[in-house]
Design a protein around this motif. Structure first.
Motif, PDB file in Angstrom:
ATOM      1  N   PRO A 194       0.827  -1.222   0.000  1.00  0.00           N
ATOM      2  CA  PRO A 194       0.000   0.000   0.000  1.00  0.00           C
ATOM      3  C   PRO A 194       0.859   1.270   0.000  1.00  0.00           C
ATOM      4  O   PRO A 194       1.081   1.892   1.047  1.00  0.00           O
ATOM      5  CB  PRO A 194      -0.816  -0.141   1.287  1.00  0.00           C
ATOM      6  N   ASP A 196       0.170   4.141  -0.845  1.00  0.00           N
ATOM      7  CA  ASP A 196      -0.572   5.298  -0.344  1.00  0.00           C
ATOM      8  C   ASP A 196      -0.392   5.472   1.161  1.00  0.00           C
ATOM      9  O   ASP A 196      -0.422   6.596   1.675  1.00  0.00           O
ATOM     10  CB  ASP A 196      -2.054   5.182  -0.702  1.00  0.00           C
ATOM     11  N   LYS A 197      -0.183   4.365   1.860  1.00  0.00           N
ATOM     12  CA  LYS A 197       0.049   4.417   3.310  1.00  0.00           C
ATOM     13  C   LYS A 197       1.335   5.172   3.632  1.00  0.00           C
ATOM     14  O   LYS A 197       1.441   5.844   4.667  1.00  0.00           O
ATOM     15  CB  LYS A 197       0.115   2.986   3.855  1.00  0.00           C
ATOM     16  N   GLU A 199       2.722   7.524   1.700  1.00  0.00           N
ATOM     17  CA  GLU A 199       2.787   8.817   1.010  1.00  0.00           C
ATOM     18  C   GLU A 199       3.143   9.977   1.939  1.00  0.00           C
ATOM     19  O   GLU A 199       4.029  10.787   1.596  1.00  0.00           O
ATOM     20  CB  GLU A 199       1.460   9.086   0.292  1.00  0.00           C
ATOM     21  N   GLY A 228      -0.490  11.224  -6.383  1.00  0.00           N
ATOM     22  CA  GLY A 228      -1.138  10.284  -5.482  1.00  0.00           C
ATOM     23  C   GLY A 228      -0.684   8.860  -5.740  1.00  0.00           C
ATOM     24  O   GLY A 228      -0.764   8.379  -6.873  1.00  0.00           O
ATOM     25  N   LEU A 229      -0.198   8.204  -4.695  1.00  0.00           N
ATOM     26  CA  LEU A 229       0.317   6.840  -4.834  1.00  0.00           C
ATOM     27  C   LEU A 229      -0.790   5.823  -4.594  1.00  0.00           C
ATOM     28  O   LEU A 229      -1.694   6.054  -3.797  1.00  0.00           O
ATOM     29  CB  LEU A 229       1.466   6.614  -3.853  1.00  0.00           C
ATOM     30  N   GLN A 230      -0.685   4.705  -5.281  1.00  0.00           N
ATOM     31  CA  GLN A 230      -1.692   3.650  -5.194  1.00  0.00           C
ATOM     32  C   GLN A 230      -1.027   2.336  -4.782  1.00  0.00           C
ATOM     33  O   GLN A 230       0.174   2.138  -5.007  1.00  0.00           O
ATOM     34  CB  GLN A 230      -2.383   3.453  -6.555  1.00  0.00           C
ATOM     35  N   SER A 304      10.060   2.389   0.487  1.00  0.00           N
ATOM     36  CA  SER A 304       8.829   2.030   1.207  1.00  0.00           C
ATOM     37  C   SER A 304       8.908   0.595   1.720  1.00  0.00           C
ATOM     38  O   SER A 304       8.440   0.288   2.830  1.00  0.00           O
ATOM     39  CB  SER A 304       7.616   2.204   0.290  1.00  0.00           C
TER      40      SER A 304
END
Length: 677
Positions: A194, A196-197, A199, A228-230, A304
C-alpha cells in the motif's frame, strides 16, 4: 557533509536478456565505478555490489522464442555481462544474480516479514486467463488492437506504435501469445504494497529532507507523489521467479520489481558476514546509481519496502542519470541500435579508458546526450592524445634526453613556477568537490585542467630552448613537470585506471594517496624513470567509418524488416476459394505492349491451352528474361480487354518490402497444368 564510517554503493542490476551496451555504461556503471574508485582513493570502507536481474516476463518470452528455458537465457547473458564488466574494469566487489540460492532465501524472508507484519493488502482482481494453456497471462503475453491509435499488435502493457501505456483489459480483440486463443477474464488473488500508506512519510523524507538530490530525481519523485500513490501488486501469476512463500499461493511468484532490489541485500550477504553493518547501521551511507527509468523503484517503492520492514537504512542519495542516445537515435536493443560492450572490447583492444573518458565527458547527467563515433574520435585525438598524452610524453622524453632519465633536483622557483604550483591544490579541490556532489562530468573536466596546466607550463617555459643556456633552470622545469605528472596518476585514477597504472610504471613510483596529489615531493630527485611510450594513440578515420557503417547496416536491415505490409483483406468463405483455378504454366513468348511502361504481353502454355495474358511487370523484367519461366496463373479469371488485347488470366506475383516483384513458381519444374492447392 557527514563523515560516514562505511559506504554501500549499488549499481542497477542489468536485465539478463541481452548484453550490456553504452547506454547502460554511461547511465550507471561508469559513474558508479568512478565514484567507488574515488572513495577507495580516500581510504573509505566501501562495498560495491551489483548482479544480474534474472526474473520477469521478457526473459520467458525470449526463452519461448528461442525454444530454450529461461534459465538458459539468464545463464548466457549473466556470463557475457559479468565477463564484459571484468574486462572493462568495473570494480564490483561482487557481481551476483537473482537466481542464486541466497537471493531466493533473502527475498522470500523479506516478503514473509512484511506479510507477517500485516503490511500487504490481499486483493482479488480479474485477469486474462488462457484456457488452452491453462495459465494466467502476463501483460506481455497478450496482444490486440490499441484503443488509442488502432494499431494491431499492441501489448497488454503498452502500444509500441503510439507509446501509450495500457492495461491488458484496454485492448480490443485481445489474443494470447501462448495459444493464439481469445483469453477470458478470471478471478485471481494477489498481494499489494500500500504505497498510499507511505505517502505522508515519503513527502517528508524526499520533498523536505532530500532537497539535495539531483533536480531530475527530485522532480520525478515529486510528480509521482503529487499525483497520489496507489497500492502496487508484489506478486503475479507466472511460472518463472521466486515462489510467493505463503500457503495458497501456488503458481504465483514475487513480482520482479519487488524481487530485484532485494538483490542488493542478498549480494552483500554473499560478499561479507558483516553485511548488516552496511545495511542496518546509521553510520553507513547507501547510494544507488541508476538510470532515470528506475527512479520510482529506487526512490519511492524500495524505500517504502525498507521502511515497512523497519530495520534497514535508507539511501542517502540516488544520482540517476538521463539516457544516452546513439548517433541521433534512441538506443534500442530490439532494433540492435546499440554499441555492445563486449563487441567494443573486441574491436578496440586496450582502449577501455578511451571509452570511460568519452562516456564521462559526455555523461547524460542533466539531460539526454548523444554518443557519436566522430565525437569519440575527436575527444580521443584532441584531448587524450593532444593534451594529457602530449604533456606526459614531453616531460618524460625530455628528462631522458637531457638527464638520462634521472629526475633532476628542484632549484630556485620563478614567479611563474609558484603560480603554476599554487594552481594544483585548487584544481584538485575542484575535482574533489565535483566528485563528492556526483558532478562527474565537471570533475573530469577539472582533472583535464590539471593536464592543461602542465601543458601550458611546458609550452611557456620552453625547456628545449633553455637547455643550451640554463641547464639548472631546465632541471627545475622538468622536476615540476614530473611532479605534475605524478599527481595526475591520482587525479585521473578514478577516471582512467589503466592509463594511470601505466603512467606510474613510466615514472617508477607507487600509488599516491588523494591528500598528497597536489604536492611537489611525489617523485624523488635522483630517482630513475623508465622509458616512456605513448599513453594514447590516434583513432583513424577508417576505424570510425567502419563503426558508422556498421550502424547504418543495422538501420537498413531494420527498415527492410519494418516495411509496412498491406493489411489483410476481408475474409472470404471456403467456397469462394475453391472457385479459383490456379495452374502452373510456362511463358512461351513475351513482348512489351506499345505505348506503355508497365505492361508485358505474354503467351503462356497452361497445360490446358495456350493463351495470352497481359501483366504489369515490364518495369521489373525484360521480355527475353521471362521466356521459359514457370509461373502460377489464375486460369478461370474472366477475360478483359487491356490496351486492345484480350487478357485471359492473371499470373501471381509476390511483392518485396522494397516493392520489387518476384514470380510465384514451383521450386522444381512440374508439368504444365498442374493445379495449385
Amino acid at each position: 557533509m557527514r563523515d560516514y564510517k562505511r559506504y554501500l554503493i549499488t549499481a542497477a542490476l542489468p536485465y539478463a536478456n541481452g548484453p550490456v551496451h553504452l547506454g547502460h555504461l554511461a547511465g550507471v556503471y561508469v559513474p558508479a565505478d568512478i565514484y567507488v574508485r574515488y572513495l577507495r582513493l580516500r581510504g573509505r570502507d566501501v562495498k560495491f555490489v551489483c548482479g544480474s536481474d534474472e526474473h520477469g516476463v521478457p526473459i520467458t518470452i525470449k526463452a519461448r522464442k528461442e525454444g530454450v528455458t529461461p534459465q538458459d537465457i539468464v545463464d548466457r547473458y549473466h556470463a557475457i555481462n559479468k565477463k564484459a564488466f571484468e574486462d572493462f574494469g568495473i570494480t564490483f566487489d561482487i557481481y551476483s544474480r537473482t537466481t542464486s540460492a541466497e537471493h531466493r532465501k533473502t527475498a522470500s524472508e523479506f516478503f514473509k516479514t512484511l506479510y507477517d507484519k500485516g503490511e500487504f493488502i490481499e486483493k482479488s482482481s480479474k485477469q486474462y486467463f488462457d484456457t488452452e494453456a491453462q495459465q494466467f497471462l502476463a501483460d506481455r503475453y497478450i496482444t490486440g488492437t490499441c484503443p488509442k491509435c488502432s494499431s494491431e499488435g499492441a501489448y497488454g502493457d503498452q502500444c509500441e506504435a503510439c507509446g501509450t501505456s495500457l492495461n491488458a483489459t484496454d485492448l480490443i480483440n485481445p489474443k494470447s501469445m501462448l495459444s493464439g486463443s481469445v483469453p477470458e477474464l478470471k478471478e485471481t488473488l494477489h498481494w499489494y504494497l500500500p504505497l498510499d500508506k507511505y505517502e505522508p512519510w515519503l513527502k517528508e523524507w524526499i520533498l523536505e529532507q532530500n532537497k539535495h538530490w539531483k533536480p531530475n530525481v527530485y522532480g520525478q519523485c515529486k510528480s509521482w507523489i503529487d499525483a497520489g500513490l496507489q497500492p502496487r501488486a508484489v506478486s503475479r501469476d507466472l511460472d518463472w521467479g521466486i515462489p510467493v512463500p505463503v500457503e495458497g499461493a501456488d503458481g504465483k511468484v514475487l513480482y520482479v520489481w519487488f524481487d530485484a532490489p532485494i538483490g542488493y541485500i542478498s549480494a552483500t550477504k554473499e560478499l561479507t558476514k558483516d553485511w548488516e553493518k552496511y545495511w542496518k547501521d546509521e553510520d553507513s551511507r547507501m547510494i544507488h546509481f541508476i538510470g532515470k527509468d528506475n527512479i520510482v523503484f529506487h526512490c519511492i517503492i524500495f524505500p517504502s519496502m525498507l521502511k515497512a520492514e523497519g530495520s534497514y537504512i535508507l539511501p542517502e542519495n540516488v544520482p540517476a542519470n538521463e539516457f544516452l542516445n546513439l548517433e541521433g537515435d534512441k538506443i534500442s536493443t530490439s532494433r540492435n541500435w546499440a554499441v555492445w560492450l563486449h563487441e567494443y572490447l573486441e574491436e578496440f583492444p586496450g582502449k577501455e579508458d578511451v571509452l570511460r573518458y568519452v562516456l564521462c565527458a559526455n555523461a547524460p547527467e542533466t539531460k539526454d546526450n548523444d554518443f557519436t563515433w566522430k565525437d569519440f574520435q575527436a575527444r580521443n585525438n584532441n584531448e587524450l592524445v593532444a593534451i594529457l598524452g602530449n604533456f606526459v610524453n614531453r616531460a618524460l622524453v625530455l628528462t631522458h634526453k637531457y638527464f638520462n632519465g634521472v629526475v633532476p633536483a628542484l632549484g630556485e622557483l620563478s614567479d611563474f613556477d609558484k603560480e603554476t604550483i599554487a594552481e594544483m591544490p585548487k584544481i584538485k579541490a575542484q575535482v574533489e568537490t565535483n566528485l563528492e556532489n556526483f558532478k562527474l562530468r565537471e570533475a573530469l573536466k577539472s582533472a583535464m585542467d590539471f593536464a592543461r596546466l602542465g601543458n601550458k607550463y611546458l609550452a611557456d617555459t620552453e625547456p628545449w630552448k633553455l637547455i643550451k643556456t640554463d641547464e639548472d633552470r631546465v632541471k627545475t622545469i622538468l622536476n615540476i613537470s614530473l611532479q605534475i605528472s605524478a599527481n595526475l596518476t591520482t587525479v585521473f585514477e578514478a577516471f582512467l585506471p589503466n592509463t594511470t597504472k601505466k603512467l606510474r610504471e613510466f615514472l617508477n613510483i607507487e600509488a599516491i594517496d588523494w591528500d598528497s596529489a597536489d604536492k611537489l615531493d611525489n617523485i624523488q630527485a635522483g630517482s630513475q624513470i623508465n622509458n616512456p611510450a605513448l599513453l594514447f594513440e590516434k583513432i583513424e578515420d577508417d576505424q570510425v567509418e567502419f563503426q558508422v557503417q556498421k550502424l547504418q547496416n543495422t538501420k537498413i536491415a531494420n527498415e527492410a524488416e519494418c516495411a509496412e505490409v498491406e493489411p489483410q483483406k476481408e475474409n472470404i468463405n471456403f467456397d469462394d476459394f475453391t472457385k479459383m483455378d490456379i495452374r502452373i504454366g510456362t511463358i512461351l513468348e513475351a513482348e512489351k505492349v506499345a505505348k506503355t511502361k508497365k505492361l508485358l504481353k505474354l503467351k503462356i502454355d497452361t497445360g490446358i491451352d495456350t493463351r495470352t495474358v497481359v501483366s504489369g511487370i515490364a518495369e521489373y523484367f525484360e521480355p527475353e528474361n521471362v521466356i521459359g519461366k514457370q509461373v502460377s496463373i489464375l486460369v478461370n479469371l474472366e477475360p478483359r480487354q487491356i490496351k486492345g488485347i484480350e487478357s485471359q488470366g492473371m499470373i501471381l506475383m509476390a511483392e518485396d518490402a522494397d516493392g520489387a516483384l518476384k514470380f510465384i513458381q514451383p521450386s522444381e519444374k512440374v508439368k504444365n497444368g498442374s493445379g495449385v492447392r
